[in-house]
Design a protein around this motif. Structure first.
Motif, PDB file in Angstrom:
ATOM      1  N   GLU A   4     -33.521 -82.004 -91.470  1.00 50.12           N
ATOM      2  CA  GLU A   4     -32.688 -83.001 -92.145  1.00 50.12           C
ATOM      3  C   GLU A   4     -32.661 -82.752 -93.655  1.00 50.12           C
ATOM      4  OE1 GLU A   4     -35.151 -83.848 -90.040  1.00 50.12           O
ATOM      5  OE2 GLU A   4     -34.092 -84.741 -88.332  1.00 50.12           O
ATOM      6  N   MET A   5     -33.802 -82.383 -94.208  1.00 49.37           N
ATOM      7  CA  MET A   5     -33.860 -82.081 -95.640  1.00 49.37           C
ATOM      8  C   MET A   5     -33.034 -80.847 -95.972  1.00 49.37           C
ATOM      9  SD  MET A   5     -37.842 -82.951 -96.522  1.00 49.37           S
ATOM     10  CE  MET A   5     -37.735 -82.366 -98.178  1.00 49.37           C
ATOM     11  N   ALA A   6     -33.112 -79.850 -95.130  1.00 53.40           N
ATOM     12  CA  ALA A   6     -32.327 -78.628 -95.351  1.00 53.40           C
ATOM     13  C   ALA A   6     -30.840 -78.933 -95.248  1.00 53.40           C
ATOM     14  CB  ALA A   6     -32.734 -77.559 -94.339  1.00 53.40           C
ATOM     15  N   ALA A   7     -30.461 -79.727 -94.266  1.00 57.51           N
ATOM     16  CA  ALA A   7     -29.049 -80.089 -94.107  1.00 57.51           C
ATOM     17  C   ALA A   7     -28.562 -80.887 -95.313  1.00 57.51           C
ATOM     18  CB  ALA A   7     -28.849 -80.883 -92.822  1.00 57.51           C
ATOM     19  N   SER A   8     -29.391 -81.796 -95.791  1.00 51.77           N
ATOM     20  CA  SER A   8     -29.027 -82.589 -96.970  1.00 51.77           C
ATOM     21  C   SER A   8     -28.855 -81.696 -98.194  1.00 51.77           C
ATOM     22  CB  SER A   8     -30.089 -83.653 -97.225  1.00 51.77           C
ATOM     23  OG  SER A   8     -29.812 -84.366 -98.387  1.00 51.77           O
ATOM     24  N   TYR A   9     -29.747 -80.726 -98.339  1.00 51.08           N
ATOM     25  CA  TYR A   9     -29.653 -79.793 -99.460  1.00 51.08           C
ATOM     26  C   TYR A   9     -28.343 -79.011 -99.388  1.00 51.08           C
ATOM     27  CZ  TYR A   9     -30.530 -75.716-102.381  1.00 51.08           C
ATOM     28  OH  TYR A   9     -30.413 -74.739-103.311  1.00 51.08           O
ATOM     29  N   ILE A  10     -28.033 -78.494 -98.209  1.00 56.15           N
ATOM     30  CA  ILE A  10     -26.821 -77.687 -98.052  1.00 56.15           C
ATOM     31  C   ILE A  10     -25.576 -78.536 -98.261  1.00 56.15           C
ATOM     32  CG2 ILE A  10     -25.458 -76.382 -96.367  1.00 56.15           C
ATOM     33  CD1 ILE A  10     -28.170 -75.304 -95.316  1.00 56.15           C
ATOM     34  N   ILE A  11     -25.577 -79.743 -97.756  1.00 53.06           N
ATOM     35  CA  ILE A  11     -24.424 -80.628 -97.939  1.00 53.06           C
ATOM     36  C   ILE A  11     -24.230 -80.955 -99.420  1.00 53.06           C
ATOM     37  CG2 ILE A  11     -23.578 -82.968 -97.484  1.00 53.06           C
ATOM     38  CD1 ILE A  11     -24.825 -82.662 -94.665  1.00 53.06           C
ATOM     39  N   GLY A  12     -25.308 -81.082-100.179  1.00 53.37           N
ATOM     40  CA  GLY A  12     -25.233 -81.401-101.606  1.00 53.37           C
ATOM     41  C   GLY A  12     -24.614 -80.308-102.450  1.00 53.37           C
ATOM     42  N   ILE A  13     -24.582 -79.091-101.930  1.00 52.63           N
ATOM     43  CA  ILE A  13     -23.977 -77.982-102.670  1.00 52.63           C
ATOM     44  C   ILE A  13     -22.472 -78.201-102.830  1.00 52.63           C
ATOM     45  CG2 ILE A  13     -23.433 -75.509-102.518  1.00 52.63           C
ATOM     46  CD1 ILE A  13     -26.211 -75.127-101.243  1.00 52.63           C
ATOM     47  N   PHE A  14     -21.834 -78.741-101.806  1.00 56.69           N
ATOM     48  CA  PHE A  14     -20.374 -78.888-101.828  1.00 56.69           C
ATOM     49  C   PHE A  14     -19.857 -79.856-102.887  1.00 56.69           C
ATOM     50  CE2 PHE A  14     -21.363 -77.291 -97.552  1.00 56.69           C
ATOM     51  CZ  PHE A  14     -20.694 -76.083 -97.639  1.00 56.69           C
ATOM     52  N   PRO A  15     -20.444 -81.040-103.048  1.00 56.62           N
ATOM     53  CA  PRO A  15     -19.959 -81.891-104.139  1.00 56.62           C
ATOM     54  C   PRO A  15     -20.215 -81.288-105.515  1.00 56.62           C
ATOM     55  CG  PRO A  15     -21.478 -83.123-102.728  1.00 56.62           C
ATOM     56  CD  PRO A  15     -21.405 -81.734-102.216  1.00 56.62           C
TER      57      PRO A  15
END
Length: 137
Positions: A4-15
């Motif tokens: 979940e932390m990794a997914a959150s990190y990756i999702i944060g790259i886009f904004p």
């Protein structure tokens, strides 16, 4: 918890990357505006140009505008890469930089220049020099 932390990190790259894209879009919008083009045209009359990356007027040399644009793109690329690496924290910093460069960190000199007649109509060299001295004062 780690996925979940990794997914959150990756999702944060886009904004963060989208905000960097907004920086570039706002820059392009400003440099292609009729007021900016008129300013550059008037300043070229007295062998000067508005340096967007330094927010000041500099002597006009061969390829100086292209070099200024490349300097802006390089600094934006470095900043965008760093903020994308920082993910959500980078997104917040990127938003702060975007807001400050658009509204808060505009010098009085830049405000005077863009509010002057340099951006509205063709002027003679003497008129341009007078306006520049008024803006610097």
């Amino acid at each position: 918890m780690a996925p979940e932390m990794a997914a959150s990190y990756i999702i944060g790259i886009f904004p963060s990357l989208a905000t960097t894209g907004a920086h570039y879009w706002f820059h392009q919008k400003k440099t292609k505006s009729s007021a900016f083009q008129q300013l550059q045209k008037n300043l070229a009359t007295v062998q000067k140009y508005w340096c967007e990356s330094q927010s000041r007027i500099l002597p006009l040399e061969e390829n100086s505008r292209a070099q200024d644009h490349e300097a802006f793109k390089t600094s934006l690329y470095i900043m965008g890469s760093l903020f994308a690496f920082l993910s959500w924290v980078g997104f917040m910093f990127n938003m702060i930089v975007l807001a400050s460069t658009r509204k808060l960190a505009i010098s009085r000199f830049e405000q005077k220049v863009f509010a002057s007649e340099l951006c509205t109509k063709n002027l003679s060299a003497a008129e341009i020099e007078i306006i520049l001295k008024d803006c610097e004062a």
